[in-house]
Design a protein around this motif. Sequence first.
Motif, PDB file in Angstrom:
ATOM      1  N   UNK A  74       0.862  -1.075   0.005  1.00 54.22           N
ATOM      2  CA  UNK A  74      -0.634  -0.567   0.030  1.00 54.22           C
ATOM      3  C   UNK A  74       0.745   1.153   0.275  1.00 54.22           C
ATOM      4  N   UNK A  75       2.064   0.983   1.026  1.00 51.14           N
ATOM      5  CA  UNK A  75       2.749   2.890   0.708  1.00 51.14           C
ATOM      6  C   UNK A  75       3.478   2.303  -0.468  1.00 51.14           C
ATOM      7  N   UNK A  76       4.055   1.206  -0.717  1.00 55.03           N
ATOM      8  CA  UNK A  76       3.936   1.518  -2.475  1.00 55.03           C
ATOM      9  C   UNK A  76       3.084   2.102  -3.502  1.00 55.03           C
ATOM     10  N   UNK A  77       1.913   1.519  -3.479  1.00 54.25           N
ATOM     11  CA  UNK A  77       0.773   2.392  -4.599  1.00 54.25           C
ATOM     12  C   UNK A  77       0.678   3.857  -4.308  1.00 54.25           C
ATOM     13  N   UNK A  78       0.946   4.098  -2.341  1.00 56.11           N
ATOM     14  CA  UNK A  78       1.006   5.630  -2.373  1.00 56.11           C
ATOM     15  C   UNK A  78       1.794   6.471  -2.833  1.00 56.11           C
ATOM     16  N   UNK A  79       3.131   5.693  -3.225  1.00 61.03           N
ATOM     17  CA  UNK A  79       4.547   6.562  -3.494  1.00 61.03           C
ATOM     18  C   UNK A  79       4.126   6.647  -5.137  1.00 61.03           C
ATOM     19  N   UNK A  80       3.627   5.888  -5.341  1.00 62.84           N
ATOM     20  CA  UNK A  80       3.207   6.033  -6.661  1.00 62.84           C
ATOM     21  C   UNK A  80       2.776   7.112  -7.545  1.00 62.84           C
ATOM     22  N   UNK A  81       1.473   6.981  -6.441  1.00 63.86           N
ATOM     23  CA  UNK A  81       0.173   8.042  -6.979  1.00 63.86           C
ATOM     24  C   UNK A  81       0.638   9.192  -6.400  1.00 63.86           C
ATOM     25  N   UNK A  82       0.894   9.444  -5.585  1.00 61.76           N
ATOM     26  CA  UNK A  82       1.885  10.633  -5.371  1.00 61.76           C
ATOM     27  C   UNK A  82       2.785  11.590  -5.894  1.00 61.76           C
ATOM     28  N   UNK A  88      -5.980   0.436   8.815  1.00 58.25           N
ATOM     29  CA  UNK A  88      -4.797   0.400   9.188  1.00 58.25           C
ATOM     30  C   UNK A  88      -4.209   1.053   7.373  1.00 58.25           C
ATOM     31  N   UNK A  89      -4.257   0.496   6.569  1.00 62.56           N
ATOM     32  CA  UNK A  89      -4.161   0.179   5.463  1.00 62.56           C
ATOM     33  C   UNK A  89      -4.488   1.385   5.032  1.00 62.56           C
ATOM     34  N   UNK A  90      -5.660   1.987   4.668  1.00 63.27           N
ATOM     35  CA  UNK A  90      -6.618   3.375   4.519  1.00 63.27           C
ATOM     36  C   UNK A  90      -5.378   4.623   4.703  1.00 63.27           C
ATOM     37  N   UNK A  91      -5.236   4.315   6.431  1.00 58.14           N
ATOM     38  CA  UNK A  91      -4.257   5.346   7.007  1.00 58.14           C
ATOM     39  C   UNK A  91      -2.557   5.780   6.468  1.00 58.14           C
ATOM     40  N   UNK A  92      -2.452   4.025   6.793  1.00 61.52           N
ATOM     41  CA  UNK A  92      -0.751   4.197   5.765  1.00 61.52           C
ATOM     42  C   UNK A  92      -1.208   4.937   4.121  1.00 61.52           C
ATOM     43  N   UNK A  93      -2.172   4.743   3.851  1.00 64.80           N
ATOM     44  CA  UNK A  93      -2.324   5.276   2.016  1.00 64.80           C
ATOM     45  C   UNK A  93      -2.094   6.549   2.242  1.00 64.80           C
ATOM     46  N   UNK A  94      -2.851   7.181   2.538  1.00 67.42           N
ATOM     47  CA  UNK A  94      -3.177   8.430   3.518  1.00 67.42           C
ATOM     48  C   UNK A  94      -1.818   9.220   3.764  1.00 67.42           C
ATOM     49  N   UNK A  95      -1.319   8.474   4.924  1.00 69.11           N
ATOM     50  CA  UNK A  95       0.214   8.652   5.098  1.00 69.11           C
ATOM     51  C   UNK A  95       1.017   9.251   4.383  1.00 69.11           C
ATOM     52  N   UNK A  96       0.888   8.543   3.717  1.00 64.45           N
ATOM     53  CA  UNK A  96       2.200   8.223   2.391  1.00 64.45           C
ATOM     54  C   UNK A  96       1.871   9.143   1.620  1.00 64.45           C
ATOM     55  N   UNK A  97       0.989   9.632   1.011  1.00 65.27           N
ATOM     56  CA  UNK A  97       0.552  10.305   0.103  1.00 65.27           C
ATOM     57  C   UNK A  97       0.498  11.479   0.637  1.00 65.27           C
ATOM     58  N   UNK A  98       0.639  12.038   2.012  1.00 66.65           N
ATOM     59  CA  UNK A  98       0.802  12.844   2.391  1.00 66.65           C
ATOM     60  C   UNK A  98       2.700  13.807   2.253  1.00 66.65           C
ATOM     61  N   UNK A  99       2.901  12.621   2.991  1.00 66.22           N
ATOM     62  CA  UNK A  99       4.814  12.136   2.530  1.00 66.22           C
ATOM     63  C   UNK A  99       4.677  12.905   1.304  1.00 66.22           C
ATOM     64  N   UNK A 100       4.451  12.612   0.358  1.00 61.31           N
ATOM     65  CA  UNK A 100       4.775  12.560  -1.066  1.00 61.31           C
ATOM     66  C   UNK A 100       4.532  14.069  -2.077  1.00 61.31           C
ATOM     67  N   UNK A 139     -13.878  13.128   0.773  1.00 64.07           N
ATOM     68  CA  UNK A 139     -13.182  13.011  -0.625  1.00 64.07           C
ATOM     69  C   UNK A 139     -12.812  11.417  -1.157  1.00 64.07           C
ATOM     70  N   UNK A 140     -11.588  11.041  -0.811  1.00 64.37           N
ATOM     71  CA  UNK A 140     -10.815   9.296  -0.624  1.00 64.37           C
ATOM     72  C   UNK A 140     -12.204   8.717  -0.054  1.00 64.37           C
ATOM     73  N   UNK A 141     -13.137   8.075   0.724  1.00 68.68           N
ATOM     74  CA  UNK A 141     -13.686   7.567   0.901  1.00 68.68           C
ATOM     75  C   UNK A 141     -14.531   7.630  -0.066  1.00 68.68           C
ATOM     76  N   UNK A 142     -14.998   8.664  -0.424  1.00 66.77           N
ATOM     77  CA  UNK A 142     -16.423   8.274  -1.521  1.00 66.77           C
ATOM     78  C   UNK A 142     -15.026   7.684  -3.274  1.00 66.77           C
TER      79      UNK A 142
END
Length: 325
Positions: free
Chosen positions: A122-130, A258-270, A278-281
Amino acid sequence: MIEETYNHLISLEGLGNLSLHDIHVEPLQTLAHSEVYRVRLDSLSTSVILKKSGAADVAGLAKRERQFYRHIAPLLPSWLVPECLLIVEGDQTGRLFIKDLSGSHRSACSPAPTRMECRCFVEALATLHGLTGRHSTIQSEWIKVAADLPAGTIQQRLSFFQLVLGSFIAMIHERVDRAVESFLTDLSDLEHRIKRMGAQADVIVHGDAHFGNALFSPEQRACLIDWGMPMIGFGEIDLAHALALNLPPNLRREWEQEMIGVYLSQMAACGSPVEEAAFYDRYRLGVLYSFISPVIWWCSGVPEPQWWSALTNSLDAARDLGLLK
């Protein structure tokens, strides 16, 4: 094939003295769009991964992957995408030579990933997206490249899904209840739902984000592989594909928040923070979008246990989110 592979490899720096007898080719996987081999170089005690265009690559996935490695992979962190050593173009003769990470990385546990593997993925996906969000130079580069590639946009996948959905529902009619049949029938307007929700296609998504498409390093990082389906989309498509489609329901229920939290945190870090409502929608839309995969897999001749498991996983996720009553 060995001689052809040898002729390509000796063009690489440091391999000019390679002998034909040093090369041993080991088949790993045969898909419609590509054939995958491990090429062992005995005298160097190393190996590379060879991906060869398949004879039935009607969707142009192998060509998309070559263009991704040529134009996009060099712009991403080295830990996120394997190093590409050589690209050979050609519809039927195209080749990718990729660094073999099997000596340092491992595949996800089977039949389900560990909690840590899921976090890393999930962190890798968020890095790609971010890193590939709207206005990024990486996304701009992919938009230019993808304009000359075969089908591979969200709209094209949705159009094909809508074309075959009725036949799929008729085929499983006796195996599902009326509520499920009605729910699946309503997905025929999924493209309009996405437009009504205003879900912006604003990042590069992997497009096939399951745990088998990652290799895990000792540093607890996931290196994403199999880049035949990248497209501009909303990142929650990848996240829902991983969690809703590919995790057993009991693990998804336990790990999802937990994984959603990881995703949102990594997006912010990027540098690409996401507003939670909006994320949940968009995540709910991502779960609905995940139903495209089992339908297309069925249509493509994927074995029934695979598409049926994916379908039931997504149905469970839809129920848990209140999308299916």
